[in-house]
Write a protein that holds these residues in place. Structure first.
Motif, PDB file in Angstrom:
ATOM      1  N   SER A 294       0.793  -1.234   0.000  1.00  0.00           N
ATOM      2  CA  SER A 294       0.000   0.000   0.000  1.00  0.00           C
ATOM      3  C   SER A 294       0.825   1.283   0.000  1.00  0.00           C
ATOM      4  CB  SER A 294      -0.966  -0.019   1.185  1.00  0.00           C
ATOM      5  OG  SER A 294      -0.352  -0.569   2.318  1.00  0.00           O
ATOM      6  N   GLY A 295       2.129   1.231   0.285  1.00  0.00           N
ATOM      7  CA  GLY A 295       2.940   2.449   0.248  1.00  0.00           C
ATOM      8  C   GLY A 295       2.654   3.389   1.420  1.00  0.00           C
ATOM      9  N   THR A 296       3.593   4.300   1.669  1.00  0.00           N
ATOM     10  CA  THR A 296       3.418   5.265   2.767  1.00  0.00           C
ATOM     11  C   THR A 296       3.533   6.685   2.240  1.00  0.00           C
ATOM     12  OG1 THR A 296       4.491   3.756   4.321  1.00  0.00           O
ATOM     13  CG2 THR A 296       4.315   6.044   5.004  1.00  0.00           C
ATOM     14  N   VAL A 297       2.598   7.523   2.651  1.00  0.00           N
ATOM     15  CA  VAL A 297       2.721   8.969   2.423  1.00  0.00           C
ATOM     16  C   VAL A 297       3.021   9.587   3.783  1.00  0.00           C
ATOM     17  CG1 VAL A 297       1.605  11.062   1.577  1.00  0.00           C
ATOM     18  CG2 VAL A 297       1.006   8.848   0.590  1.00  0.00           C
ATOM     19  N   MET A 298       4.207  10.171   3.887  1.00  0.00           N
ATOM     20  CA  MET A 298       4.589  10.793   5.156  1.00  0.00           C
ATOM     21  C   MET A 298       4.411  12.294   4.981  1.00  0.00           C
ATOM     22  SD  MET A 298       8.015   9.862   7.173  1.00  0.00           S
ATOM     23  CE  MET A 298       8.101  10.185   8.920  1.00  0.00           C
ATOM     24  N   VAL A 299       3.716  12.936   5.904  1.00  0.00           N
ATOM     25  CA  VAL A 299       3.382  14.348   5.661  1.00  0.00           C
ATOM     26  C   VAL A 299       3.773  15.250   6.833  1.00  0.00           C
ATOM     27  CG1 VAL A 299       1.492  13.816   4.075  1.00  0.00           C
ATOM     28  CG2 VAL A 299       1.008  14.033   6.516  1.00  0.00           C
TER      29      VAL A 299
ATOM     30  N   LEU B  24      21.353   7.116   1.281  1.00  0.00           N
ATOM     31  CA  LEU B  24      21.424   5.659   1.483  1.00  0.00           C
ATOM     32  C   LEU B  24      20.942   4.886   0.253  1.00  0.00           C
ATOM     33  CD1 LEU B  24      19.999   5.570   5.123  1.00  0.00           C
ATOM     34  CD2 LEU B  24      22.355   5.064   4.468  1.00  0.00           C
ATOM     35  N   GLY B  25      20.532   5.631  -0.768  1.00  0.00           N
ATOM     36  CA  GLY B  25      20.072   4.978  -1.998  1.00  0.00           C
ATOM     37  C   GLY B  25      18.683   4.370  -1.874  1.00  0.00           C
ATOM     38  N   LEU B  26      17.889   4.887  -0.943  1.00  0.00           N
ATOM     39  CA  LEU B  26      16.557   4.316  -0.733  1.00  0.00           C
ATOM     40  C   LEU B  26      15.534   4.959  -1.664  1.00  0.00           C
ATOM     41  CD1 LEU B  26      16.665   4.269   3.170  1.00  0.00           C
ATOM     42  CD2 LEU B  26      16.890   2.314   1.625  1.00  0.00           C
ATOM     43  N   PRO B  27      14.537   4.185  -2.088  1.00  0.00           N
ATOM     44  CA  PRO B  27      13.544   4.723  -3.022  1.00  0.00           C
ATOM     45  C   PRO B  27      12.497   5.570  -2.296  1.00  0.00           C
ATOM     46  CG  PRO B  27      13.064   2.424  -2.526  1.00  0.00           C
ATOM     47  CD  PRO B  27      14.271   2.782  -1.724  1.00  0.00           C
ATOM     48  N   SER B  28      12.642   6.888  -2.352  1.00  0.00           N
ATOM     49  CA  SER B  28      11.621   7.759  -1.761  1.00  0.00           C
ATOM     50  C   SER B  28      11.510   9.021  -2.604  1.00  0.00           C
ATOM     51  CB  SER B  28      11.972   8.110  -0.319  1.00  0.00           C
ATOM     52  OG  SER B  28      13.126   8.918  -0.273  1.00  0.00           O
ATOM     53  N   GLU B  29      10.326   9.599  -2.577  1.00  0.00           N
ATOM     54  CA  GLU B  29      10.028  10.718  -3.469  1.00  0.00           C
ATOM     55  C   GLU B  29       9.582  11.909  -2.626  1.00  0.00           C
ATOM     56  OE1 GLU B  29       6.663  10.783  -6.692  1.00  0.00           O
ATOM     57  OE2 GLU B  29       7.502   8.756  -6.479  1.00  0.00           O
ATOM     58  N   ARG B  30      10.151  13.080  -2.881  1.00  0.00           N
ATOM     59  CA  ARG B  30       9.747  14.285  -2.141  1.00  0.00           C
ATOM     60  C   ARG B  30       8.485  14.838  -2.782  1.00  0.00           C
ATOM     61  NH1 ARG B  30       9.114  17.122   1.991  1.00  0.00           N
ATOM     62  NH2 ARG B  30      10.481  18.870   2.497  1.00  0.00           N
ATOM     63  N   LEU B  31       7.510  15.229  -1.945  1.00  0.00           N
ATOM     64  CA  LEU B  31       6.219  15.681  -2.462  1.00  0.00           C
ATOM     65  C   LEU B  31       5.904  17.113  -2.019  1.00  0.00           C
ATOM     66  CD1 LEU B  31       3.910  12.641  -1.484  1.00  0.00           C
ATOM     67  CD2 LEU B  31       5.086  12.991  -3.668  1.00  0.00           C
ATOM     68  N   SER B  32       5.283  17.875  -2.915  1.00  0.00           N
ATOM     69  CA  SER B  32       4.729  19.182  -2.538  1.00  0.00           C
ATOM     70  C   SER B  32       3.403  18.932  -1.818  1.00  0.00           C
ATOM     71  CB  SER B  32       4.477  20.010  -3.788  1.00  0.00           C
ATOM     72  OG  SER B  32       3.437  19.394  -4.530  1.00  0.00           O
TER      73      SER B  32
ATOM     74  N   LEU C 245      -2.204  12.278  -3.940  1.00  0.00           N
ATOM     75  CA  LEU C 245      -2.168  10.857  -3.562  1.00  0.00           C
ATOM     76  C   LEU C 245      -3.246  10.529  -2.538  1.00  0.00           C
ATOM     77  CD1 LEU C 245       1.676  10.249  -3.187  1.00  0.00           C
ATOM     78  CD2 LEU C 245       0.152   9.060  -4.755  1.00  0.00           C
ATOM     79  N   GLU C 246      -3.492  11.478  -1.630  1.00  0.00           N
ATOM     80  CA  GLU C 246      -4.466  11.248  -0.553  1.00  0.00           C
ATOM     81  C   GLU C 246      -5.392  12.459  -0.448  1.00  0.00           C
ATOM     82  OE1 GLU C 246      -5.345   8.749   0.898  1.00  0.00           O
ATOM     83  OE2 GLU C 246      -3.671   7.367   0.680  1.00  0.00           O
ATOM     84  N   PRO C 247      -6.486  12.452  -1.207  1.00  0.00           N
ATOM     85  CA  PRO C 247      -7.363  13.638  -1.259  1.00  0.00           C
ATOM     86  C   PRO C 247      -7.942  14.040   0.097  1.00  0.00           C
ATOM     87  CG  PRO C 247      -7.907  12.067  -2.987  1.00  0.00           C
ATOM     88  CD  PRO C 247      -6.904  11.395  -2.122  1.00  0.00           C
ATOM     89  N   ALA C 248      -8.014  13.119   1.049  1.00  0.00           N
ATOM     90  CA  ALA C 248      -8.634  13.468   2.336  1.00  0.00           C
ATOM     91  C   ALA C 248      -7.660  14.137   3.310  1.00  0.00           C
ATOM     92  CB  ALA C 248      -9.230  12.214   2.981  1.00  0.00           C
ATOM     93  N   LEU C 249      -6.408  14.360   2.883  1.00  0.00           N
ATOM     94  CA  LEU C 249      -5.454  15.019   3.788  1.00  0.00           C
ATOM     95  C   LEU C 249      -5.905  16.445   4.096  1.00  0.00           C
ATOM     96  CD1 LEU C 249      -1.976  13.907   2.377  1.00  0.00           C
ATOM     97  CD2 LEU C 249      -2.826  13.494   4.711  1.00  0.00           C
ATOM     98  N   ALA C 250      -5.593  16.913   5.286  1.00  0.00           N
ATOM     99  CA  ALA C 250      -5.963  18.264   5.695  1.00  0.00           C
ATOM    100  C   ALA C 250      -5.308  19.287   4.759  1.00  0.00           C
ATOM    101  CB  ALA C 250      -5.503  18.505   7.131  1.00  0.00           C
ATOM    102  N   PRO C 251      -6.006  20.375   4.451  1.00  0.00           N
ATOM    103  CA  PRO C 251      -5.442  21.385   3.549  1.00  0.00           C
ATOM    104  C   PRO C 251      -4.156  22.011   4.098  1.00  0.00           C
ATOM    105  CG  PRO C 251      -7.742  21.884   4.110  1.00  0.00           C
ATOM    106  CD  PRO C 251      -7.367  20.670   4.881  1.00  0.00           C
ATOM    107  N   SER C 252      -3.966  21.930   5.408  1.00  0.00           N
ATOM    108  CA  SER C 252      -2.779  22.543   6.019  1.00  0.00           C
ATOM    109  C   SER C 252      -1.488  21.755   5.770  1.00  0.00           C
ATOM    110  CB  SER C 252      -3.001  22.671   7.530  1.00  0.00           C
ATOM    111  OG  SER C 252      -3.372  21.413   8.042  1.00  0.00           O
ATOM    112  N   VAL C 253      -1.596  20.531   5.246  1.00  0.00           N
ATOM    113  CA  VAL C 253      -0.389  19.720   5.018  1.00  0.00           C
ATOM    114  C   VAL C 253       0.569  20.455   4.077  1.00  0.00           C
ATOM    115  CG1 VAL C 253       0.384  17.652   3.766  1.00  0.00           C
ATOM    116  CG2 VAL C 253      -1.310  17.444   5.589  1.00  0.00           C
ATOM    117  N   ARG C 254       1.857  20.578   4.505  1.00  0.00           N
ATOM    118  CA  ARG C 254       2.791  21.443   3.779  1.00  0.00           C
ATOM    119  C   ARG C 254       3.662  20.728   2.756  1.00  0.00           C
ATOM    120  NH1 ARG C 254       3.488  26.520   6.143  1.00  0.00           N
ATOM    121  NH2 ARG C 254       4.933  26.902   4.425  1.00  0.00           N
ATOM    122  N   GLY C 255       3.804  19.414   2.901  1.00  0.00           N
ATOM    123  CA  GLY C 255       4.666  18.675   1.982  1.00  0.00           C
ATOM    124  C   GLY C 255       4.844  17.274   2.527  1.00  0.00           C
TER     125      GLY C 255
END
Ligand SMILES: Cc1cc2nc3c(=O)[nH]c(=O)nc-3n(C[C@H](O)[C@H](O)[C@H](O)COP(=O)(O)OP(=O)(O)OC[C@H]3O[C@@H](n4cnc5c(N)ncnc54)[C@H](O)[C@@H]3O)c2cc1C
Length: 377
Positions: free
Chosen positions: A92-97, A117-125, A132-142
């Motif tokens: 299911s993957g993780t979105v860290m906010v 460390l060569g780990l697969p992760s993507e920086r998000l605005s 990715l997660e439409p129900a996240l609070a509008p205040s989420v910054r990245g």
């Protein structure tokens, strides 16, 4: 007098998986636990998240975590085919906010560390997070997206492991353990609560948070302490999940099971063996998760849960032979015991069948704390 090749003390995910794997190798295996499957492995959230769980200074543990994550698909496939049970393994993957710019700064640092460390992760605005997660609070910054983090329904996993052990012929003893019998520096067997003796070639201590207080073993030999974690089970109608990925903030996570269930955790508390659910923990978890996913307010609060993580002085597990001949450990898995179950079981099965300790567990030898326990001669 019963005789056995291996007596496993503790039937959590770790002990059960080790017992199952050893039995599949043809060994006679006894498992001692008054309440198998109801410890931390029952309470956990089931995240298989080596990448979002990475911490500074824990690169050796990261490698073990990644190795175990790699083993998961085949481990689950084998377990499911042996038992006919589904264990809810989901990619299911993780979105860290981040809730504010300070937190976003911290996530930026974490992301740079992951990249080094060569780990697969993507920086998000912030917009990408909500994409990715439409129900996240509008205040989420990245945020950060880690697609390779997965999950398993830990309760189903434990149920399947119990079944696999039973089917394979592991003998269960629910009367509990009176003591491990050690003479000189050598294992002689174990005595059960009802007075029965089991003469065994090896003992595996897999008693989770209680591994440091096994009667008959020197208390300092296994430096494991309980670290309390409380979590909540929320529930909504099927098909109306508030999130499709695991959503993490810096202090809280929410794991959607894909069927309306949402597991929200967890506190990290040094409270000895206390297992009370506190109003403060329920309040904090709900407040923190609400700030990320306000939609949770509509969900049913179905259960509060608590478990004791087996913590160690360096946050890394103890896997392999201990100071007393014939005694092995598979404990101290702290925050990642569900993730580390396959690799731990594999390593223990290799040792009990006469192999060398695999190279990948050398850094996790229980002997690394030897000087603390006062050498046993
Ligand atoms: C709130 C919370 C959330 C977590 N989330 C995650 C997660 O998302 N992902 C992850 O990988 N890990 C997670 N963990 C950590 C994980 O749960 C543990 O690391 C793991 O379950 C440890 O498994 P275990 O088999 O060693 O211990 P346990 O599952 O605790 O099993 C130990 C067993 O030993 C038995 N026992 C104790 N004393 C004796 C004795 N004297 N004789 C016989 N038997 C005995 C107990 O009855 C118990 O059944 C979480 C933990 C908590 C508390």
């Amino acid at each position: 007098l019963l005789t056995s090749d291996l007596a496993v003390i503790g039937g959590g995910a770790v002990g059960l998986a080790a017992a199952w794997k050893a039995r599949e190798q043809g060994l006679e295996v006894d498992l001692i636990d008054p309440t198998p499957g109801k410890g931390a492995s029952w309470a956990a959230a089931g995240m298989l998240a080596p990448v979002t769980e990475v911490h500074y200074g824990e690169e050796a543990l990261l490698r073990l975590n990644l190795r175990s994550a790699e083993r998961y698909p085949s481990f689950v496939a084998e377990l499911e085919s042996r038992t006919g049970k589904n264990v809810g393994y989901r990619k299911s993957g993780t979105v860290m906010v981040a809730r504010d710019s300070d937190e976003n700064e911290q996530l930026g640092e974490l992301w740079r560390f992951q990249q080094r460390l060569g780990l697969p992760s993507e920086r998000l605005s912030s917009r990408e997070c909500r994409g990715l997660e439409p129900a996240l609070a509008p205040s989420v910054r990245g945020g950060i997206f880690v697609e390779s983090d997965h999950q398993v329904d830990n309760r189903s996993l434990v149920g399947a492991l119990l079944e696999a052990c039973r089917k394979a012929g592991v003998r269960f003893h629910t009367e509990g353990l009176r003591e491990v019998n050690v003479r000189g520096n050598r294992l002689h067997g174990i005595v059960l609560e009802n007075g029965d003796e089991v003469s065994c070639g090896s003992v595996l201590v897999a008693a989770g948070a209680a591994s440091g207080s096994i009667p008959g073993l020197p208390p300092a030999m296994i430096p494991v302490r309980p670290v309390k974690g409380q979590l909540l089970h929320l529930h909504g109608p099927l098909g109306s999940d508030v999130a499709s990925h695991t959503v993490r903030g810096l202090d809280v996570y929410a794991v959607p099971r894909g069927d309306g269930r949402l597991v929200v955790g967890a506190t990290v508390e040094e409270r000895g063996f206390d297992k009370h659910v506190t109003a403060g923990a329920v309040y904090t978890l709900l407040r923190d998760v609400y700030e990320l996913l306000p939609g949770i307010i509509e969900l049913e609060l179905r259960e509060t849960a608590v478990g004791l993580r087996p913590g160690t002085p360096d946050n890394a597990p103890l896997i392999g032979r201990a100071e007393i001949e014939g005694v092995m450990c598979a404990t101290g898995h702290y925050r990642n015991g569900i993730l580390l179950t396959p690799i731990t079981a594999e390593a223990i099965a290799e040792i009990v069948t006469g192999g060398d300790e695999p190279e990948y567990i050398r850094a996790f030898s229980p002997l690394r704390f030897q000087s603390r326990s006062g050498a046993l001669t």
